[in-house]
Design an enzyme around this catalytic site. Structure first.
Site, PDB file in Angstrom:
ATOM      1  N   CYS A   4       0.823  -1.230   0.000  1.00 55.39           N
ATOM      2  CA  CYS A   4       0.000   0.000   0.000  1.00 55.39           C
ATOM      3  C   CYS A   4       0.846   1.264   0.000  1.00 55.39           C
ATOM      4  CB  CYS A   4      -0.948   0.000   1.191  1.00 55.39           C
ATOM      5  SG  CYS A   4      -2.105  -1.366   1.151  1.00 55.39           S
ATOM      6  N   ASN A  54     -10.044  -0.171  -0.706  1.00 53.20           N
ATOM      7  CA  ASN A  54      -8.581  -0.078  -0.609  1.00 53.20           C
ATOM      8  C   ASN A  54      -7.957  -0.679  -1.875  1.00 53.20           C
ATOM      9  OD1 ASN A  54      -5.883  -0.331  -0.028  1.00 53.20           O
ATOM     10  ND2 ASN A  54      -6.174  -1.255   1.999  1.00 53.20           N
ATOM     11  N   HIS A 108      -3.723   7.415   1.867  1.00 53.85           N
ATOM     12  CA  HIS A 108      -4.050   6.049   1.441  1.00 53.85           C
ATOM     13  C   HIS A 108      -5.467   5.745   1.899  1.00 53.85           C
ATOM     14  CE1 HIS A 108      -4.020   1.883   0.658  1.00 53.85           C
ATOM     15  NE2 HIS A 108      -3.836   1.497   1.901  1.00 53.85           N
TER      16      HIS A 108
HETATM   17  O1  UT7 Z   1      -3.908  -0.993   3.350  1.00 49.34           O
HETATM   18  C1  UT7 Z   1      -3.216  -1.590   4.386  1.00 49.34           C
HETATM   19  C2  UT7 Z   1      -3.701  -1.135   5.640  1.00 49.34           C
HETATM   20  N1  UT7 Z   1      -4.875  -1.865   6.040  1.00 49.34           N
HETATM   21  C3  UT7 Z   1      -5.625  -1.303   6.900  1.00 49.34           C
HETATM   22  O2  UT7 Z   1      -5.370  -0.177   7.236  1.00 49.34           O
HETATM   23  C4  UT7 Z   1      -6.758  -2.046   7.540  1.00 49.34           C
HETATM   24  C5  UT7 Z   1      -6.723  -1.738   8.997  1.00 49.34           C
HETATM   25  N2  UT7 Z   1      -7.771  -2.367   9.787  1.00 49.34           N
HETATM   26  C6  UT7 Z   1      -9.072  -2.019   9.632  1.00 49.34           C
HETATM   27  O3  UT7 Z   1      -9.426  -1.230   8.790  1.00 49.34           O
HETATM   28  C7  UT7 Z   1     -10.068  -2.615  10.598  1.00 49.34           C
HETATM   29  O4  UT7 Z   1      -9.367  -3.235  11.646  1.00 49.34           O
HETATM   30  C8  UT7 Z   1     -11.024  -3.622   9.942  1.00 49.34           C
HETATM   31  C9  UT7 Z   1     -11.989  -2.875   9.045  1.00 49.34           C
HETATM   32  C10 UT7 Z   1     -10.251  -4.650   9.154  1.00 49.34           C
HETATM   33  C11 UT7 Z   1     -11.845  -4.337  11.003  1.00 49.34           C
HETATM   34  O5  UT7 Z   1     -12.546  -3.392  11.818  1.00 49.34           O
HETATM   35  P1  UT7 Z   1     -12.533  -3.549  13.409  1.00 49.34           P
HETATM   36  O6  UT7 Z   1     -13.393  -2.488  13.931  1.00 49.34           O
HETATM   37  O7  UT7 Z   1     -11.085  -3.565  13.829  1.00 49.34           O
HETATM   38  O8  UT7 Z   1     -13.244  -4.918  13.595  1.00 49.34           O
HETATM   39  P2  UT7 Z   1     -12.704  -6.266  14.283  1.00 49.34           P
HETATM   40  O9  UT7 Z   1     -11.632  -6.894  13.455  1.00 49.34           O
HETATM   41  O10 UT7 Z   1     -12.363  -5.941  15.699  1.00 49.34           O
HETATM   42  O11 UT7 Z   1     -13.971  -7.183  14.211  1.00 49.34           O
HETATM   43  C12 UT7 Z   1     -15.181  -6.841  14.914  1.00 49.34           C
HETATM   44  C13 UT7 Z   1     -16.230  -7.879  14.644  1.00 49.34           C
HETATM   45  C14 UT7 Z   1     -15.744  -9.311  14.838  1.00 49.34           C
HETATM   46  O12 UT7 Z   1     -16.763 -10.038  15.460  1.00 49.34           O
HETATM   47  P3  UT7 Z   1     -16.686 -10.357  17.032  1.00 49.34           P
HETATM   48  O13 UT7 Z   1     -15.415 -11.104  17.239  1.00 49.34           O
HETATM   49  O14 UT7 Z   1     -16.698  -9.025  17.718  1.00 49.34           O
HETATM   50  O15 UT7 Z   1     -17.931 -11.164  17.258  1.00 49.34           O
HETATM   51  C15 UT7 Z   1     -15.579  -9.814  13.428  1.00 49.34           C
HETATM   52  O16 UT7 Z   1     -15.741 -11.205  13.331  1.00 49.34           O
HETATM   53  O17 UT7 Z   1     -16.697  -7.808  13.289  1.00 49.34           O
HETATM   54  C16 UT7 Z   1     -16.676  -9.097  12.699  1.00 49.34           C
HETATM   55  N3  UT7 Z   1     -16.391  -8.960  11.277  1.00 49.34           N
HETATM   56  C17 UT7 Z   1     -17.355  -8.778  10.353  1.00 49.34           C
HETATM   57  N4  UT7 Z   1     -18.690  -8.709  10.436  1.00 49.34           N
HETATM   58  C18 UT7 Z   1     -19.391  -8.502   9.303  1.00 49.34           C
HETATM   59  C19 UT7 Z   1     -15.183  -8.929  10.656  1.00 49.34           C
HETATM   60  N5  UT7 Z   1     -15.349  -8.741   9.338  1.00 49.34           N
HETATM   61  C20 UT7 Z   1     -16.681  -8.641   9.121  1.00 49.34           C
HETATM   62  C21 UT7 Z   1     -17.465  -8.435   7.969  1.00 49.34           C
HETATM   63  N6  UT7 Z   1     -18.789  -8.364   8.116  1.00 49.34           N
HETATM   64  N7  UT7 Z   1     -16.910  -8.255   6.747  1.00 49.34           N
END
Ligand code: UT7
Length: 321
Positions: free
Chosen positions: A114, A278, A248
């Site tokens: 990225c 992204n 980004h």
């Molecule tokens: O380009 C390179 C850089 N990349 C990034 O910058 C990405 C950085 N990270 C992020 O943008 C975020 O961490 C994410 C968008 C990937 C995830 O958001 P989050 O608020 O950190 O969510 P999380 O990983 O803590 O997950 C929260 C919940 C989980 O469920 P539980 O364990 O709380 O029951 C996941 O299983 O959301 C669930 N979950 C989803 N639910 C519906 C994860 N993905 C999905 C999904 N749809 N697609």
């Protein structure tokens, strides 16, 4: 005499097919609400088989050349930033060169995921200022859809395909235009937080994207705010003098948090994550092209670019357009 790399033209290309969150939710266990709330993403473009990193890159490059008023034969350097090359080798930059019909020049790829476009801009800036070429095409192009695990909802909803390009030209500037500073970083100890679980030298397969999203998020906000502080100190300017930040486009929450840390109002942030998701190395030049074409970014504006990605790698650049 001050020779600088000036921004001579921009271009971009998106695959024909656009996919909404609702369409994705029909095949993956997710929802429009979750994706919008956690990321700000609403749509992404997904490449058809005939649309590749090189063809998208060449389309974006043609636009950037036209905007700069140049021909492919004027270009002395082509750098493609990509983590999804058409082939393991040759470099996609040589394929772009062939598609453009550009004659003998320097052409190679940069792999910093990225942050790839920031790395490529920094390399091109150095090469232009030391006389390796007069005009350079710097392209970020990706087909991340090819390396997504469509069973993994924690990653597959986040990415899209596309390409952005700039022409940078070496000019003896007197009006303060050009790239004023770049800063790059890498910390390989975090390489297992965002990676692809395959490759020619390990599995012999292409592999899929794997990410510890929460950890990446945490590092992104800290690293981006800090590298932005560094480049602004390098040029002796304060964040309130920035006209536009082109970040980004990984997650709207990361973009908002970084802008807030710098005290930058949302009106000065170029946002495309809602439309493109992204697109890795393509995200910054795609957003830059959009804001130049719709007239937001104008001649004389102070523009800051930033990105962070797998490696971890991150970087920033300051330019006067
Ligand atoms: O380009 C390179 C850089 N990349 C990034 O910058 C990405 C950085 N990270 C992020 O943008 C975020 O961490 C994410 C968008 C990937 C995830 O958001 P989050 O608020 O950190 O969510 P999380 O990983 O803590 O997950 C929260 C919940 C989980 O469920 P539980 O364990 O709380 O029951 C996941 O299983 O959301 C669930 N979950 C989803 N639910 C519906 C994860 N993905 C999905 C999904 N749809 N697609």
């Amino acid at each position: 005499m001050t020779v600088r790399a000036i921004l001579a033209g921009t271009g971009s290309a998106l695959p024909r097919t656009r996919v909404s969150n609702a369409e994705l939710a029909a095949r993956v266990d997710t929802s429009d609400e979750w994706i919008v709330e956690r990321t700000g993403i609403r749509f992404r473009h997904i490449a058809e088989p005939d649309e590749t990193t090189a063809t998208l890159g060449a389309d974006a490059a043609r636009q950037a050349l036209a905007a700069a008023g140049l021909e492919p034969s004027d270009i002395g350097l082509i750098i493609v930033a990509t983590a999804t090359p058409d082939n393991t080798f040759p470099a996609s930059a040589t394929k772009v060169q062939a598609l453009l019909g550009a004659p003998d020049c320097i052409a190679f790829d940069v792999a910093a995921v990225c942050s790839g476009f920031l790395y490529a801009v920094s390399v091109a800036d150095s090469m232009l200022r030391t006389g390796a070429a007069k005009h350079a095409l710097v392209i970020g192009s990706e087909t991340f859809s090819r390396i997504l695990d469509w069973e993994d909802r924690t990653t597959c909803v986040l990415f899209g395909d596309g390409a952005g390009a700039v022409v940078l030209s070496a000019e003896d500037v007197e009006d303060g235009r050009g790239i004023l500073a770049t800063r790059l970083h890498a910390e390989g100890k975090y390489c297992d937080m965002l990676y692809v679980d395959g490759g020619p030298s390990t599995t012999g397969t292409v592999g899929h994207v794997r990410m510890q999203g929460r950890e990446v998020f945490r590092h992104a906000v800290t690293n981006l705010a800090s590298v932005l502080g560094e480049v602004m100190t390098d040029v002796g300017l304060s964040p309130d003098q920035i006209d536009w930040i082109v970040p980004h486009q990984a997650n709207k929450r990361i973009i908002d948090a970084t802008a807030k840390k710098l005290g930058l109002p949302p009106e000065r942030v170029v946002l495309t994550v809602d439309q493109h998701a992204n697109t890795s190395a393509a995200s910054v030049p795609l957003a830059l092209d959009l804001a130049v074409r719709d007239g937001r970014i104008k001649r004389g504006d102070l523009v800051v670019l930033e990105a962070m990605g797998g490696g971890f790698t991150w970087g920033a650049a300051v330019l006067r357009v």
